[in-house]
Design an enzyme around this catalytic site. Structure first.
Site, PDB file in Angstrom:
ATOM      1  N   SER A 127       8.814 -19.056 141.083  1.00 49.53           N
ATOM      2  CA  SER A 127       7.950 -18.875 139.912  1.00 49.53           C
ATOM      3  C   SER A 127       6.665 -19.679 140.038  1.00 49.53           C
ATOM      4  O   SER A 127       5.598 -19.228 139.607  1.00 49.53           O
ATOM      5  CB  SER A 127       8.661 -19.352 138.643  1.00 49.53           C
ATOM      6  OG  SER A 127       9.799 -18.594 138.387  1.00 49.53           O
ATOM      7  N   GLU A 129       3.138 -10.680 141.944  1.00 52.31           N
ATOM      8  CA  GLU A 129       2.042 -11.425 142.570  1.00 52.31           C
ATOM      9  C   GLU A 129       2.396 -11.663 144.033  1.00 52.31           C
ATOM     10  O   GLU A 129       3.468 -12.199 144.331  1.00 52.31           O
ATOM     11  CB  GLU A 129       1.836 -12.760 141.853  1.00 52.31           C
ATOM     12  CG  GLU A 129       1.330 -12.591 140.432  1.00 52.31           C
ATOM     13  CD  GLU A 129       1.316 -13.909 139.668  1.00 52.31           C
ATOM     14  OE1 GLU A 129       0.275 -14.544 139.600  1.00 52.31           O
ATOM     15  OE2 GLU A 129       2.384 -14.296 139.137  1.00 52.31           O
ATOM     16  N   ASN A 148       1.770 -17.594 135.905  1.00 50.81           N
ATOM     17  CA  ASN A 148       2.389 -18.739 135.244  1.00 50.81           C
ATOM     18  C   ASN A 148       1.394 -19.849 134.917  1.00 50.81           C
ATOM     19  O   ASN A 148       1.647 -20.655 134.024  1.00 50.81           O
ATOM     20  CB  ASN A 148       3.561 -19.274 136.075  1.00 50.81           C
ATOM     21  CG  ASN A 148       4.846 -18.561 135.681  1.00 50.81           C
ATOM     22  OD1 ASN A 148       5.013 -18.179 134.513  1.00 50.81           O
ATOM     23  ND2 ASN A 148       5.737 -18.345 136.628  1.00 50.81           N
ATOM     24  N   HIS A 202       6.010 -12.861 143.655  1.00 48.28           N
ATOM     25  CA  HIS A 202       6.472 -13.345 142.356  1.00 48.28           C
ATOM     26  C   HIS A 202       6.631 -12.186 141.376  1.00 48.28           C
ATOM     27  O   HIS A 202       5.658 -11.622 140.884  1.00 48.28           O
ATOM     28  CB  HIS A 202       5.487 -14.398 141.794  1.00 48.28           C
ATOM     29  CG  HIS A 202       5.890 -14.870 140.445  1.00 48.28           C
ATOM     30  ND1 HIS A 202       5.022 -14.984 139.394  1.00 48.28           N
ATOM     31  CD2 HIS A 202       7.115 -15.226 139.960  1.00 48.28           C
ATOM     32  CE1 HIS A 202       5.675 -15.396 138.319  1.00 48.28           C
ATOM     33  NE2 HIS A 202       6.948 -15.543 138.632  1.00 48.28           N
TER      34      HIS A 202
HETATM   35  N1  LIG Z   1      14.292 -15.829 135.319  1.00 55.22           N
HETATM   36  C1  LIG Z   1      13.021 -15.457 135.325  1.00 55.22           C
HETATM   37  O1  LIG Z   1      12.449 -15.025 134.321  1.00 55.22           O
HETATM   38  C2  LIG Z   1      12.228 -15.511 136.608  1.00 55.22           C
HETATM   39  C3  LIG Z   1      11.048 -14.775 136.732  1.00 55.22           C
HETATM   40  C4  LIG Z   1      10.341 -14.810 137.939  1.00 55.22           C
HETATM   41  C5  LIG Z   1      10.804 -15.580 138.987  1.00 55.22           C
HETATM   42  N2  LIG Z   1      11.956 -16.307 138.843  1.00 55.22           N
HETATM   43  C6  LIG Z   1      12.401 -17.094 139.993  1.00 55.22           C
HETATM   44  O2  LIG Z   1      13.420 -16.360 140.665  1.00 55.22           O
HETATM   45  C7  LIG Z   1      14.339 -17.272 141.262  1.00 55.22           C
HETATM   46  C8  LIG Z   1      15.743 -16.975 140.761  1.00 55.22           C
HETATM   47  O3  LIG Z   1      15.753 -17.104 139.362  1.00 55.22           O
HETATM   48  P1  LIG Z   1      16.911 -16.445 138.467  1.00 55.22           P
HETATM   49  O4  LIG Z   1      16.398 -16.496 137.062  1.00 55.22           O
HETATM   50  O5  LIG Z   1      17.333 -15.155 139.049  1.00 55.22           O
HETATM   51  O6  LIG Z   1      18.059 -17.525 138.637  1.00 55.22           O
HETATM   52  P2  LIG Z   1      19.643 -17.315 138.478  1.00 55.22           P
HETATM   53  O7  LIG Z   1      20.191 -18.674 138.221  1.00 55.22           O
HETATM   54  O8  LIG Z   1      19.948 -16.217 137.515  1.00 55.22           O
HETATM   55  O9  LIG Z   1      20.091 -16.812 139.934  1.00 55.22           O
HETATM   56  C9  LIG Z   1      20.103 -17.632 141.049  1.00 55.22           C
HETATM   57  C10 LIG Z   1      21.251 -17.176 141.928  1.00 55.22           C
HETATM   58  O10 LIG Z   1      21.183 -17.909 143.152  1.00 55.22           O
HETATM   59  C11 LIG Z   1      22.511 -18.243 143.527  1.00 55.22           C
HETATM   60  N3  LIG Z   1      22.433 -19.374 144.437  1.00 55.22           N
HETATM   61  C12 LIG Z   1      22.541 -20.697 144.182  1.00 55.22           C
HETATM   62  N4  LIG Z   1      22.364 -21.404 145.328  1.00 55.22           N
HETATM   63  C13 LIG Z   1      22.140 -20.496 146.303  1.00 55.22           C
HETATM   64  C14 LIG Z   1      21.905 -20.587 147.702  1.00 55.22           C
HETATM   65  N5  LIG Z   1      21.834 -21.768 148.306  1.00 55.22           N
HETATM   66  N6  LIG Z   1      21.747 -19.454 148.399  1.00 55.22           N
HETATM   67  C15 LIG Z   1      21.801 -18.244 147.784  1.00 55.22           C
HETATM   68  N7  LIG Z   1      22.030 -18.092 146.470  1.00 55.22           N
HETATM   69  C16 LIG Z   1      22.196 -19.204 145.748  1.00 55.22           C
HETATM   70  C17 LIG Z   1      23.236 -18.505 142.229  1.00 55.22           C
HETATM   71  O11 LIG Z   1      24.641 -18.351 142.397  1.00 55.22           O
HETATM   72  C18 LIG Z   1      22.637 -17.433 141.318  1.00 55.22           C
HETATM   73  O12 LIG Z   1      23.400 -16.242 141.357  1.00 55.22           O
HETATM   74  C19 LIG Z   1      13.843 -18.670 140.912  1.00 55.22           C
HETATM   75  O13 LIG Z   1      13.012 -19.147 141.943  1.00 55.22           O
HETATM   76  C20 LIG Z   1      13.041 -18.422 139.641  1.00 55.22           C
HETATM   77  O14 LIG Z   1      12.059 -19.429 139.399  1.00 55.22           O
HETATM   78  C21 LIG Z   1      12.688 -16.280 137.696  1.00 55.22           C
END
Ligand SMILES: NC(=O)c1ccc[n+]([C@@H]2O[C@H](COP(=O)([O-])OP(=O)(O)OC[C@H]3O[C@@H](n4cnc5c(N)ncnc54)[C@H](O)[C@@H]3O)[C@@H](O)[C@H]2O)c1
Length: 301
Positions: free
Chosen positions: A112, A145, A184, A133
């Site tokens: 993010s 992005e 962001n 992103h």
């Molecule tokens: N949630 C949002 O709105 C959003 C929007 C844009 C970007 N992001 C980014 O996307 C990424 C994921 O966010 P999310 O909201 O999906 O999080 P999430 O917690 O829902 O999912 C993360 C997943 O990664 C898994 N995980 C943990 N350690 C791991 C590893 N070492 N290797 C592989 N998988 C692993 C977890 O079990 C989980 O299923 C982050 O970098 C976040 O900043 C999130």
């Protein structure tokens, strides 16, 4: 040439949604997660989303969950990392991808706000690494992005933009690898001021949100801030900035008001209270409104 084979690292909120976007467009998608339950529910979550969107089911069959990174990325053309937002986790994953993915694979992070340069570090073959992103939910919000580092090849950026456009996304190229990219930085500049307004007692949280949703928030999807500046005139914009900018919050770190909420366990909807109180029904109703709004949103020509 066949469709690119996609691998996604992390089957959470973003990872499963990103997998869905590619699968709906006919790509084979392999997904790795460190936690088995996320893999066990992967296909059913995608099938559920497709049903909610009134789309035909079936695309979930193109998505498979894997507990081994090598098996997930071994023949991938494009890998998208969507693991937790922790620099050390992302660095370890990218180091692993260099070992296990084909040398020709494009490696992208869905971070993010973390600069891609920090994730890539001094890894070899950084010319194929970049940021993509996405926004939540990835299958309803169009923007991605695309962010290169000083070592990313322009060809890789071009290929990623082409791929994202081909699956129906709106890719934009962010020219500098800065923390928070574009979206962001803008979003959190607004959140910082919103929190400061509450902390200073100018308005309560509900009022701040009503002001946004009932005024410029209504227009934002069709009128960007710089289009708006041109619409009202850069001269009026300058007059306004001459008065108001010096009064806006400029703290370099998070607000103590926000830190205090976290310290008290007021974590928002997941704990029942944050800036507002969130009984389960109220939280569910808001989530439903956001989803319905995004699903039914129609751009005007
Ligand atoms: N949630 C949002 O709105 C959003 C929007 C844009 C970007 N992001 C980014 O996307 C990424 C994921 O966010 P999310 O909201 O999906 O999080 P999430 O917690 O829902 O999912 C993360 C997943 O990664 C898994 N995980 C943990 N350690 C791991 C590893 N070492 N290797 C592989 N998988 C692993 C977890 O079990 C989980 O299923 C982050 O970098 C976040 O900043 C999130």
């Amino acid at each position: 040439m066949g469709k690119d084979k996609i691998a996604v690292i992390g089957a959470g909120l973003m990872g499963h949604g990103i997998a869905q976007v590619f699968a709906v467009a006919g790509h084979r998608v392999r997904v790795f997660d460190a936690h088995q339950p996320a893999l066990d529910t992967l296909r059913s979550r995608i099938a559920g989303n497709l049903a909610d969107l009134d789309l035909p089911g079936g695309a979930e069959a193109l998505v498979s969950g894997h507990g081994e990174p090598a098996e997930t990325v071994g023949d991938a053309d494009v890998v998208i990392e969507a693991a937790p937002e922790k620099l050390e986790i992302k660095q370890a994953i990218f180091a692993d991808l260099v070992r296990h993915a084909p040398a020709s694979a494009i490696l992208a992070s869905n971070t993010s706000v973390i600069p891609i340069t920090d994730i890539v570090g001094d890894l070899d073959s950084a010319d194929r690494m970049l940021g993509t992103h996405w926004w939540n939910p990835p299958f309803l919000v169009p923007l991605v992005e695309v962010v290169g580092t000083s070592r990313t090849s322009p060809d890789v950026i071009g290929r990623m933009i082409e791929l994202l456009a081909s699956v129906g996304k709106t890719p934009v190229h962010v020219k500098k690898d800065v923390a928070g990219f574009v979206g962001n930085r803008l979003q959190h500049a607004l959140w910082r001021e919103a929190i400061a307004i509450v902390a200073e007692g100018i308005a309560d949280a509900e009022t701040v949100d009503t002001v946004v949703k009932s005024s410029f928030g209504r227009r934002l999807a069709v009128l960007g801030p710089l289009e708006n500046a041109d619409l009202v005139g850069t001269d009026l914009t300058l007059d306004i900035h001459n008065v108001v900018l010096k009064h806006l919050n400029r703290e370099p770190g998070p607000s103590p008001y926000l830190a205090n909420l976290v310290q008290q366990g007021k974590l928002g909807m997941k704990s029942g209270e944050g800036f507002q109180t969130w009984p389960e029904e109220k939280a569910k109703a808001l989530r439903g409104r956001v989803y319905r709004y995004l699903k039914e949103f129609k751009p005007v020509e």
